[in-house]
Design a protein around this motif. Structure first.
Motif, PDB file in Angstrom:
ATOM      1  N   ALA A  81      31.202 -15.772   3.887  1.00 25.67           N
ATOM      2  CA  ALA A  81      32.372 -15.632   4.757  1.00 25.67           C
ATOM      3  C   ALA A  81      32.007 -14.928   6.058  1.00 25.67           C
ATOM      4  O   ALA A  81      32.452 -15.302   7.151  1.00 25.67           O
ATOM      5  CB  ALA A  81      33.467 -14.866   4.026  1.00 25.67           C
ATOM      6  N   GLY A  82      31.145 -13.906   5.964  1.00 26.73           N
ATOM      7  CA  GLY A  82      30.712 -13.193   7.170  1.00 26.73           C
ATOM      8  C   GLY A  82      29.931 -14.108   8.089  1.00 26.73           C
ATOM      9  O   GLY A  82      30.097 -14.078   9.328  1.00 26.73           O
ATOM     10  N   GLY A  83      29.048 -14.930   7.499  1.00 28.50           N
ATOM     11  CA  GLY A  83      28.277 -15.876   8.313  1.00 28.50           C
ATOM     12  C   GLY A  83      29.176 -16.860   9.015  1.00 28.50           C
ATOM     13  O   GLY A  83      28.946 -17.221  10.195  1.00 28.50           O
ATOM     14  N   MET A  84      30.210 -17.344   8.316  1.00 32.40           N
ATOM     15  CA  MET A  84      31.161 -18.277   8.937  1.00 32.40           C
ATOM     16  C   MET A  84      31.863 -17.641  10.117  1.00 32.40           C
ATOM     17  O   MET A  84      32.064 -18.268  11.172  1.00 32.40           O
ATOM     18  CB  MET A  84      32.178 -18.751   7.902  1.00 32.40           C
ATOM     19  CG  MET A  84      31.615 -19.705   6.860  1.00 32.40           C
ATOM     20  SD  MET A  84      32.898 -20.189   5.673  1.00 32.40           S
ATOM     21  CE  MET A  84      31.979 -21.369   4.693  1.00 32.40           C
ATOM     22  N   LEU A  85      32.259 -16.398   9.935  1.00 34.95           N
ATOM     23  CA  LEU A  85      32.976 -15.725  11.021  1.00 34.95           C
ATOM     24  C   LEU A  85      32.064 -15.520  12.223  1.00 34.95           C
ATOM     25  O   LEU A  85      32.469 -15.711  13.392  1.00 34.95           O
ATOM     26  CB  LEU A  85      33.515 -14.380  10.528  1.00 34.95           C
ATOM     27  CG  LEU A  85      34.678 -14.461   9.539  1.00 34.95           C
ATOM     28  CD1 LEU A  85      34.999 -13.072   8.988  1.00 34.95           C
ATOM     29  CD2 LEU A  85      35.911 -15.059  10.216  1.00 34.95           C
ATOM     30  N   VAL A  86      30.820 -15.134  11.964  1.00 30.95           N
ATOM     31  CA  VAL A  86      29.865 -14.931  13.063  1.00 30.95           C
ATOM     32  C   VAL A  86      29.600 -16.243  13.796  1.00 30.95           C
ATOM     33  O   VAL A  86      29.485 -16.308  15.022  1.00 30.95           O
ATOM     34  CB  VAL A  86      28.559 -14.317  12.533  1.00 30.95           C
ATOM     35  CG1 VAL A  86      27.470 -14.311  13.617  1.00 30.95           C
ATOM     36  CG2 VAL A  86      28.818 -12.898  12.034  1.00 30.95           C
ATOM     37  N   ALA A  87      29.485 -17.359  13.023  1.00 34.04           N
ATOM     38  CA  ALA A  87      29.208 -18.674  13.629  1.00 34.04           C
ATOM     39  C   ALA A  87      30.439 -19.255  14.314  1.00 34.04           C
ATOM     40  O   ALA A  87      30.365 -20.319  14.924  1.00 34.04           O
ATOM     41  CB  ALA A  87      28.707 -19.636  12.561  1.00 34.04           C
ATOM     42  N   GLY A  88      31.567 -18.610  14.171  1.00 39.42           N
ATOM     43  CA  GLY A  88      32.791 -19.093  14.815  1.00 39.42           C
ATOM     44  C   GLY A  88      33.455 -20.206  14.043  1.00 39.42           C
ATOM     45  O   GLY A  88      34.254 -20.957  14.607  1.00 39.42           O
ATOM     46  N   ASP A  89      33.130 -20.336  12.732  1.00 44.02           N
ATOM     47  CA  ASP A  89      33.742 -21.389  11.924  1.00 44.02           C
ATOM     48  C   ASP A  89      35.100 -20.905  11.458  1.00 44.02           C
ATOM     49  O   ASP A  89      35.199 -20.045  10.573  1.00 44.02           O
ATOM     50  CB  ASP A  89      32.837 -21.700  10.725  1.00 44.02           C
ATOM     51  CG  ASP A  89      33.318 -22.927   9.955  1.00 44.02           C
ATOM     52  OD1 ASP A  89      34.459 -23.357  10.194  1.00 44.02           O
ATOM     53  OD2 ASP A  89      32.549 -23.428   9.109  1.00 44.02           O
ATOM     54  N   GLU A  90      36.150 -21.416  12.057  1.00 48.58           N
ATOM     55  CA  GLU A  90      37.504 -20.987  11.700  1.00 48.58           C
ATOM     56  C   GLU A  90      38.332 -22.145  11.174  1.00 48.58           C
ATOM     57  O   GLU A  90      39.531 -22.251  11.429  1.00 48.58           O
ATOM     58  CB  GLU A  90      38.183 -20.354  12.914  1.00 48.58           C
ATOM     59  CG  GLU A  90      37.470 -19.094  13.404  1.00 48.58           C
ATOM     60  CD  GLU A  90      38.221 -18.459  14.561  1.00 48.58           C
ATOM     61  OE1 GLU A  90      39.238 -19.033  14.991  1.00 48.58           O
ATOM     62  OE2 GLU A  90      37.798 -17.372  15.020  1.00 48.58           O
ATOM     63  N   ARG A  91      37.659 -23.041  10.473  1.00 53.23           N
ATOM     64  CA  ARG A  91      38.415 -24.181   9.907  1.00 53.23           C
ATOM     65  C   ARG A  91      39.484 -23.674   8.931  1.00 53.23           C
ATOM     66  O   ARG A  91      39.279 -22.679   8.221  1.00 53.23           O
ATOM     67  CB  ARG A  91      37.448 -25.114   9.171  1.00 53.23           C
ATOM     68  CG  ARG A  91      36.574 -25.940  10.119  1.00 53.23           C
ATOM     69  CD  ARG A  91      35.556 -26.759   9.359  1.00 53.23           C
ATOM     70  NE  ARG A  91      34.551 -25.880   8.747  1.00 53.23           N
ATOM     71  CZ  ARG A  91      33.602 -26.335   7.927  1.00 53.23           C
ATOM     72  NH1 ARG A  91      33.565 -27.624   7.604  1.00 53.23           N
ATOM     73  NH2 ARG A  91      32.701 -25.504   7.412  1.00 53.23           N
ATOM     74  N   ILE A  92      40.594 -24.405   8.925  1.00 57.37           N
ATOM     75  CA  ILE A  92      41.748 -23.986   8.126  1.00 57.37           C
ATOM     76  C   ILE A  92      41.918 -24.926   6.943  1.00 57.37           C
ATOM     77  O   ILE A  92      41.819 -26.156   7.087  1.00 57.37           O
ATOM     78  CB  ILE A  92      43.032 -23.983   8.978  1.00 57.37           C
ATOM     79  CG1 ILE A  92      42.822 -23.118  10.240  1.00 57.37           C
ATOM     80  CG2 ILE A  92      44.209 -23.476   8.168  1.00 57.37           C
ATOM     81  CD1 ILE A  92      42.499 -21.673   9.936  1.00 57.37           C
ATOM     82  N   LEU A  93      42.183 -24.352   5.743  1.00 55.58           N
ATOM     83  CA  LEU A  93      42.501 -25.177   4.573  1.00 55.58           C
ATOM     84  C   LEU A  93      43.896 -25.774   4.733  1.00 55.58           C
ATOM     85  O   LEU A  93      44.732 -25.279   5.489  1.00 55.58           O
ATOM     86  CB  LEU A  93      42.471 -24.320   3.300  1.00 55.58           C
ATOM     87  CG  LEU A  93      41.092 -23.783   2.858  1.00 55.58           C
ATOM     88  CD1 LEU A  93      41.271 -22.874   1.664  1.00 55.58           C
ATOM     89  CD2 LEU A  93      40.146 -24.936   2.538  1.00 55.58           C
ATOM     90  N   ALA A  94      44.114 -26.838   3.985  1.00 54.69           N
ATOM     91  CA  ALA A  94      45.434 -27.489   4.047  1.00 54.69           C
ATOM     92  C   ALA A  94      46.534 -26.535   3.634  1.00 54.69           C
ATOM     93  O   ALA A  94      47.672 -26.660   4.059  1.00 54.69           O
ATOM     94  CB  ALA A  94      45.440 -28.727   3.157  1.00 54.69           C
ATOM     95  N   MET A  95      46.202 -25.571   2.790  1.00 54.39           N
ATOM     96  CA  MET A  95      47.216 -24.618   2.340  1.00 54.39           C
ATOM     97  C   MET A  95      47.442 -23.529   3.393  1.00 54.39           C
ATOM     98  O   MET A  95      48.104 -22.544   3.131  1.00 54.39           O
ATOM     99  CB  MET A  95      46.790 -23.974   1.013  1.00 54.39           C
ATOM    100  CG  MET A  95      45.514 -23.159   1.097  1.00 54.39           C
ATOM    101  SD  MET A  95      45.014 -22.467  -0.502  1.00 54.39           S
ATOM    102  CE  MET A  95      44.599 -23.961  -1.393  1.00 54.39           C
ATOM    103  N   GLU A  96      46.829 -23.745   4.531  1.00 54.12           N
ATOM    104  CA  GLU A  96      46.958 -22.818   5.637  1.00 54.12           C
ATOM    105  C   GLU A  96      46.360 -21.448   5.320  1.00 54.12           C
ATOM    106  O   GLU A  96      46.874 -20.405   5.690  1.00 54.12           O
ATOM    107  CB  GLU A  96      48.430 -22.661   6.055  1.00 54.12           C
ATOM    108  CG  GLU A  96      49.040 -23.955   6.572  1.00 54.12           C
ATOM    109  CD  GLU A  96      50.435 -23.743   7.109  1.00 54.12           C
ATOM    110  OE1 GLU A  96      50.948 -22.610   7.000  1.00 54.12           O
ATOM    111  OE2 GLU A  96      51.016 -24.697   7.633  1.00 54.12           O
ATOM    112  N   LEU A  97      45.251 -21.465   4.590  1.00 57.03           N
ATOM    113  CA  LEU A  97      44.500 -20.249   4.305  1.00 57.03           C
ATOM    114  C   LEU A  97      43.161 -20.375   5.006  1.00 57.03           C
ATOM    115  O   LEU A  97      42.467 -21.379   4.854  1.00 57.03           O
ATOM    116  CB  LEU A  97      44.283 -20.105   2.788  1.00 57.03           C
ATOM    117  CG  LEU A  97      43.498 -18.879   2.335  1.00 57.03           C
ATOM    118  CD1 LEU A  97      44.315 -17.603   2.623  1.00 57.03           C
ATOM    119  CD2 LEU A  97      43.173 -18.970   0.852  1.00 57.03           C
ATOM    120  N   ALA A  98      42.830 -19.387   5.804  1.00 55.21           N
ATOM    121  CA  ALA A  98      41.561 -19.436   6.522  1.00 55.21           C
ATOM    122  C   ALA A  98      40.425 -19.597   5.534  1.00 55.21           C
ATOM    123  O   ALA A  98      40.386 -18.939   4.497  1.00 55.21           O
ATOM    124  CB  ALA A  98      41.371 -18.164   7.352  1.00 55.21           C
TER     125      ALA A  98
END
Length: 321
Positions: free
Chosen positions: A24-41
């Protein structure tokens, strides 16, 4: 629970959460902010998933540690109970040794004193000297017999603890009647004061699986005590069935037992202070309790000094495993 098991569960608990946290930390650093269909980051979702996966081994770890703590608590309680029982046994043993010392000291002192004075005084005639020696040897013989009886009773008690029971169907009513008749041969006056009362309605006591010799010995001891400690007044022997138990009561109107000494009447060599003038070794009630206990029953004594005593035996109607 082993230490290796604790370590493994700890690793399983921390590993998923750690991996997911790093992801999760790597995703945040890489700027990956894709959203799940349930609207949960997605990073939050990964973190939650890791937490849920970690919760499973964590709950197992907590449960195992609680179980281990409960086991340790039970072990401590068992050890404390065992220590308490050992302390009681040690105290009982010390009391027994003190009584044994007392019982042996008196006849030995009497024998030594008698031997020391056995020689007739100076100037005594032959007949007088012989009379002194005869009296002395009579005293020695009486004390020696007392010692012999004490040793015999102690040996008998030891044998009762270990000898196999030879059970057979026994009618308690017939056994009690025979014990009363046997008492008549030793003490006709006591026999004349003794009555047997048997409850047969609505049902009587059926035959019990007993060791006839041992149970007769126990009954004879109780009847003998009732006769010895009540010089007058009735002796009542009562038999009934109650809630699956055969109840035998032997009651007398004798001197009774002091209240302060009731708790120790079944101890080896225990004798009440108001019974010192009556011959006995103090083994009888211990013997009775041993016999009854080995048959799966129990015995108790109720008594009031100056009024009388009731000894109650309870024996299971059916043999218990």
């Amino acid at each position: 629970m082993s230490r290796a098991g604790d370590v493994a569960l700890s690793v399983l608990t921390a590993l998923p959460l750690g991996i997911c946290a790093l992801t999760a930390g790597g995703m945040l650093v890489a700027g990956d902010e894709r959203i799940l269909a349930m609207e949960l980051a997605l990073p939050v979702g990964v973190l939650v998933a890791g937490s849920l996966v970690s919760a499973i081994p964590l709950s197992i770890l907590v449960w195992r540690r609680r179980r281990a703590a409960a086991g340790h608590a039970r072990q401590r309680a068992t050890a404390a109970a065992a220590q308490s029982a050992a302390d009681r046994e040690r105290a009982n043993h010390q009391r027994f040794l003190a009584r044994l010392d007392h019982e042996l000291k008196n006849p030995l002192t009497a024998i030594r004193a008698t031997v020391a004075t056995a020689n007739p005084p100076a100037g005594a005639s032959g007949a007088a000297g012989a009379a002194v020696r005869d009296t002395a040897w009579d005293t020695v013989d009486a004390q020696a017999q007392k010692l012999s009886g004490l040793v015999r009773d102690l040996r008998k008690l030891s044998e009762l603890e270990t000898r196999p029971l030879e059970r057979e169907p026994v009618s308690l009513e017939e056994m009690l009647a025979e014990a009363i008749e046997a008492l008549g041969h030793q003490d006709p006056a006591a026999r004349a004061r003794t009555v047997l009362s048997v409850t047969r309605v609505p049902w009587s006591v059926p035959p019990l699986q007993l060791d006839l010799d041992l149970m007769s010995l126990a009954i004879d001891n109780l009847l003998g005590n009732a006769a010895k400690y009540s010089v007058q007044g009735p002796i009542e022997v009562r038999l009934r069935e109650q809630d699956g138990w055969a109840i035998v009561e032997i009651a007398d109107a004798g001197r009774g037992i002091p209240a302060a000494e009731l708790s120790s009447v079944f101890d080896e060599l225990a004798r009440a202070r108001n019974a010192r003038d009556v011959a006995g070794s103090g083994i009888g009630l211990t013997l009775v309790a041993t016999v009854v206990r080995r048959h799966g029953g129990d015995v108790s004594v109720r008594s009031v000094e100056g009024s009388g005593t009731v000894a109650t035996l309870r024996l299971p109607v059916r043999e218990r495993a």
